[in-house]
Design an enzyme around this catalytic site. Sequence first.
Site, PDB file in Angstrom:
ATOM      1  CG  ASP A  72      16.915  -2.024   0.500  1.00 52.01           C
ATOM      2  OD1 ASP A  72      15.701  -2.231   0.729  1.00 52.01           O
ATOM      3  OD2 ASP A  72      17.827  -2.425   1.246  1.00 52.01           O
ATOM      4  CB  SER A  97      -2.250  -9.142   0.104  1.00 48.91           C
ATOM      5  OG  SER A  97      -2.413 -10.529  -0.081  1.00 48.91           O
ATOM      6  CE1 TYR A 133       2.897 -10.338   1.140  1.00 47.36           C
ATOM      7  CE2 TYR A 133       0.885 -11.588   1.514  1.00 47.36           C
ATOM      8  CZ  TYR A 133       1.643 -10.766   0.714  1.00 47.36           C
ATOM      9  OH  TYR A 133       1.165 -10.360  -0.497  1.00 47.36           O
ATOM     10  CE  LYS A 151       1.799  -7.105   0.880  1.00 45.08           C
ATOM     11  NZ  LYS A 151       2.306  -6.076  -0.044  1.00 45.08           N
TER      12      LYS A 151
END
Length: 265
Positions: free
Chosen positions: A62, A148, A161, A165
């Site tokens: 993890d 990303s 998100y 990034k």
Amino acid sequence: MISQRKVAIVTGAGQGIGQAIAIRLAKDGFAIGSLDFNTDTAHETAAQIIAAGGEALPVKVDVSQRDQVFHGVDEVVARFGRLDVMINNAGLGPTTPIEDITPEIYRTVFDVNVGGTFWGIQAAVKHFKARKPAKKGDVIGKIINASSQAGQVGNPGLAVYGATKFAIRGITQTAAKDLAAIGITVNAYCPGIVRTPMMEGIARKVAEETGKSLEWGLEQWAKNVLLGRISEPKDVAACVSYLAGPDSDYMTGQAVIIDGGMVFN
């Protein structure tokens, strides 16, 4: 048994982009540490590599837990005897309209995407520092982080998100400056719209809201790509192959966009 190959560790290697990277780097000649939260998929990736004649070790990790990342990297190094490339690929990408963000979502995504990158860097540097460059400018280890297209421009519905990034791009630049003197390069790759389980989940949610199919949802995203299609995981893996190989030895601190023509820098 000590491997005679160079060794790469890939987090999130059990599916999608991570699996494609692990398989591509195995074809490039690396022994692979297949790290994933899902034990079964970590083993599946390793089994594919071994069946093709490569070397791989699956480890359940993890990445939000620093001690697990260190233990996983240590286990791979104990098995293969070295570490050459660390790829911090594992990540979460839930759809998060601004008004729907909760403390739990914020903490979970940042712990995995940003925390996992920090811990992967630290765990790798611990082993890279065991070697010394023969001369100034020699590369003793490579760290490659998953940013990303969403870390280059803000995308609607992806506030959390995208924030992670963008953060990973900053971490990559700073780590490159901190680690260059000891022979470690740090770069990132920035995929666009990739056909992965995570992306299919996002597209499916959009499609279901309008009563359409998954393929319809994916086609809506493809409209934003100059090359007219969403990418496959192997497209991204090819970029990472370059970053992991010797041809990129004179590159550090960069975030390479591999998105089919969505963002231009």
